[in-house]
Motif scaffolding. Structure first.
Motif, mmCIF file in Angstrom:
data_model
loop_
_atom_site.group_PDB
_atom_site.id
_atom_site.type_symbol
_atom_site.label_atom_id
_atom_site.label_comp_id
_atom_site.label_asym_id
_atom_site.label_seq_id
_atom_site.Cartn_x
_atom_site.Cartn_y
_atom_site.Cartn_z
ATOM 1 N N HIS A 95 0.856 -1.191 0.000
ATOM 2 C CA HIS A 95 0.000 0.000 0.000
ATOM 3 C C HIS A 95 0.894 1.243 0.000
ATOM 4 C CE1 HIS A 95 -3.928 -2.014 0.824
ATOM 5 N NE2 HIS A 95 -3.131 -2.949 1.295
ATOM 6 N N GLY A 96 1.657 1.423 -1.072
ATOM 7 C CA GLY A 96 2.570 2.547 -1.164
ATOM 8 C C GLY A 96 3.605 2.489 -0.052
ATOM 9 N N THR A 97 3.797 3.628 0.639
ATOM 10 C CA THR A 97 4.785 3.706 1.716
ATOM 11 C C THR A 97 4.152 3.486 3.090
ATOM 12 O OG1 THR A 97 4.497 6.115 1.822
ATOM 13 C CG2 THR A 97 6.267 5.274 0.412
ATOM 14 N N ARG A 98 2.899 3.094 3.123
ATOM 15 C CA ARG A 98 2.224 2.867 4.408
ATOM 16 C C ARG A 98 2.774 1.615 5.084
ATOM 17 N NH1 ARG A 98 -4.152 3.244 3.570
ATOM 18 N NH2 ARG A 98 -4.055 3.042 5.847
ATOM 19 N N LEU A 99 2.927 1.693 6.402
ATOM 20 C CA LEU A 99 3.473 0.575 7.173
ATOM 21 C C LEU A 99 2.390 -0.237 7.867
ATOM 22 C CD1 LEU A 99 6.552 2.387 8.798
ATOM 23 C CD2 LEU A 99 6.428 1.172 6.619
ATOM 24 N N PHE A 100 1.253 0.413 8.146
ATOM 25 C CA PHE A 100 0.111 -0.263 8.769
ATOM 26 C C PHE A 100 -1.163 0.128 8.016
ATOM 27 C CE2 PHE A 100 3.240 0.306 12.116
ATOM 28 C CZ PHE A 100 3.246 -0.928 12.764
ATOM 29 N N ILE A 101 -2.139 -0.772 7.980
ATOM 30 C CA ILE A 101 -3.449 -0.457 7.400
ATOM 31 C C ILE A 101 -4.544 -1.102 8.248
ATOM 32 C CG2 ILE A 101 -2.569 -0.318 5.024
ATOM 33 C CD1 ILE A 101 -3.966 -3.101 4.600
ATOM 34 N N GLU A 102 -5.771 -0.633 8.078
ATOM 35 C CA GLU A 102 -6.921 -1.259 8.722
ATOM 36 C C GLU A 102 -7.493 -2.301 7.776
ATOM 37 O OE1 GLU A 102 -8.238 -0.848 11.706
ATOM 38 O OE2 GLU A 102 -6.834 0.698 12.382
ATOM 39 N N GLN A 103 -7.603 -3.528 8.260
ATOM 40 C CA GLN A 103 -8.120 -4.612 7.434
ATOM 41 C C GLN A 103 -9.081 -5.460 8.257
ATOM 42 O OE1 GLN A 103 -5.528 -6.722 4.426
ATOM 43 N NE2 GLN A 103 -5.869 -8.445 5.794
ATOM 44 N N ASN A 104 -10.329 -5.474 7.834
ATOM 45 C CA ASN A 104 -11.371 -6.203 8.573
ATOM 46 C C ASN A 104 -11.452 -5.748 10.028
ATOM 47 O OD1 ASN A 104 -11.945 -7.795 6.272
ATOM 48 N ND2 ASN A 104 -10.292 -9.216 6.801
ATOM 49 N N GLY A 105 -11.330 -4.435 10.227
ATOM 50 C CA GLY A 105 -11.435 -3.876 11.569
ATOM 51 C C GLY A 105 -10.211 -4.098 12.440
ATOM 52 N N LYS A 106 -9.139 -4.616 11.847
ATOM 53 C CA LYS A 106 -7.921 -4.888 12.603
ATOM 54 C C LYS A 106 -6.736 -4.165 11.966
ATOM 55 C CE LYS A 106 -4.879 -8.660 14.103
ATOM 56 N NZ LYS A 106 -4.580 -10.105 13.989
#
Length: 328
Positions: free
Chosen positions: A179-190
């Motif tokens: 996801h580009g330079t993102r290190l964390f994302i929200e996935q299924n509420g987590k």
């Protein structure tokens, strides 16, 4: 060399500013050209040279020689690290335009962890002089291991994640794509890690394993924590640019492991002789100028024989292709 807390603070501040400038310049993800990598590789080497000369002018010749011997040794060992970095990039299919960000943060993690290693090593050496026997024996064993590994067929070698990395992935979870330079994302509420974060941790933690031989090696050249730290810092900070500059040449350095094994074995013997000398045994002590000459000589000969051997093979195997960009 007597180093005040003020000099320590100024050195760390200066290195932090250099790292910050490096991060600012490379903040925008992009494919690094050979020209860009070459320019910045020269810049980092020149900065290391200026620092070493500064030690000569404001400190003493011994400190300067120790720094250059340590820097060259750490730099040569870091080139060997690049083989593993290539495997890590291929393992995680890192998009080419994100690779410099991975290396920058990964090297920064490695630098912090190495600083901890250096502080611990200096404290142990100050309290237990017999630890030089252990360091020396470990380096001689590592040299033998390098020769054994160099003789194996490693064409199908693949990076294996360490236990720490696997446990982090299991605890936090990992997204299925970049996801580009993102290190964390929200996935299924987590909140989960992105593959970019995972590969950064892989680079940083893997480099710590290399520190297990490089830190004792440089302590075999100097017991001054200030020189050990600065030599490591300058060797690591130019590693990102070196990766892009010589990535295509790595497979041609077919004798590098043999050269490094000679260097590590030599320093291991030097450490044992130093330990015996400290114990009152009359043995020859290897000076820093001799050490510097041996290290440089081995690297020059290894590079020449590697290139000649690769030419006879028709240029040697090609470097692993860079994966195409995934979602950015």
């Amino acid at each position: 060399m007597d180093v005040s807390w003020t000099l320590w603070a100024l050195t760390i501040l200066g290195l932090s500013l250099l790292i910050g400038a490096d991060f600012f310049i490379g903040r925008k993800p992009h494919d690094v050209s050979i020209k860009e990598a070459g320019i910045w590789t020269i810049v980092w080497i020149v900065l290391a040279g200026i620092f070493g000369l500064g030690l000569w002018v404001f400190g003493n010749g011994q400190a300067s020689q120790e720094f250059f011997a340590g820097f060259i040794t750490e730099k040569s060992l870091s080139v060997d690290n690049l083989f593993v970095f290539v495997l890590i990039m291929a393992k995680f299919a890192v998009p080419s335009h994100l690779q410099q960000r991975v290396l920058l943060v990964g090297v920064l993690i490695a630098l912090v962890l190495r600083a901890i290693f250096i502080a611990a090593g200096a404290a142990i050496i100050a309290s237990f002089s017999w630890v030089f026997y252990i360091f020396g024996a470990f380096l001689i064993y590592t040299a033998w291991k390098l020769i054994q590994e160099a003789r194996k067929d490693e064409e199908d070698e693949e990076f294996e994640e360490n236990r720490l990395l696997k446990s982090v992935e299991k605890k936090f979870g990992v997204a299925d794509r970049y996801h580009g330079t993102r290190l964390f994302i929200e996935q299924n509420g987590k909140r989960v890690l992105t593959p970019l974060m995972v590969v950064m941790l892989a680079i940083g933690t893997t480099d710590v394993l290399f520190a297990l031989d490089s830190i004792p090696a440089i302590f075999g050249l100097t017991q001054d924590p200030y020189i050990v730290f600065t030599a490591n810092a300058f060797a690591l900070m130019g590693l990102r640019q070196l990766y892009f500059l010589i990535g295509g040449l790595l497979k041609k350095l077919v004798h590098l492991s043999y050269g490094l094994s000679i260097i590590l074995g030599f320093i291991g013997v030097k450490l044992v002789l130093h330990a015996l000398h400290e114990s009152g045994v009359h043995v020859p002590v290897i000076s820093i100028p001799v050490s510097l000459g041996v290290i440089c000589g081995v690297l020059v000969i290894t590079t020449i024989t590697s290139l000649l051997a690769s030419r006879k093979r028709g240029g040697g195997p090609a470097a692993p292709p860079r994966p195409e960009n995934i979602d950015a």
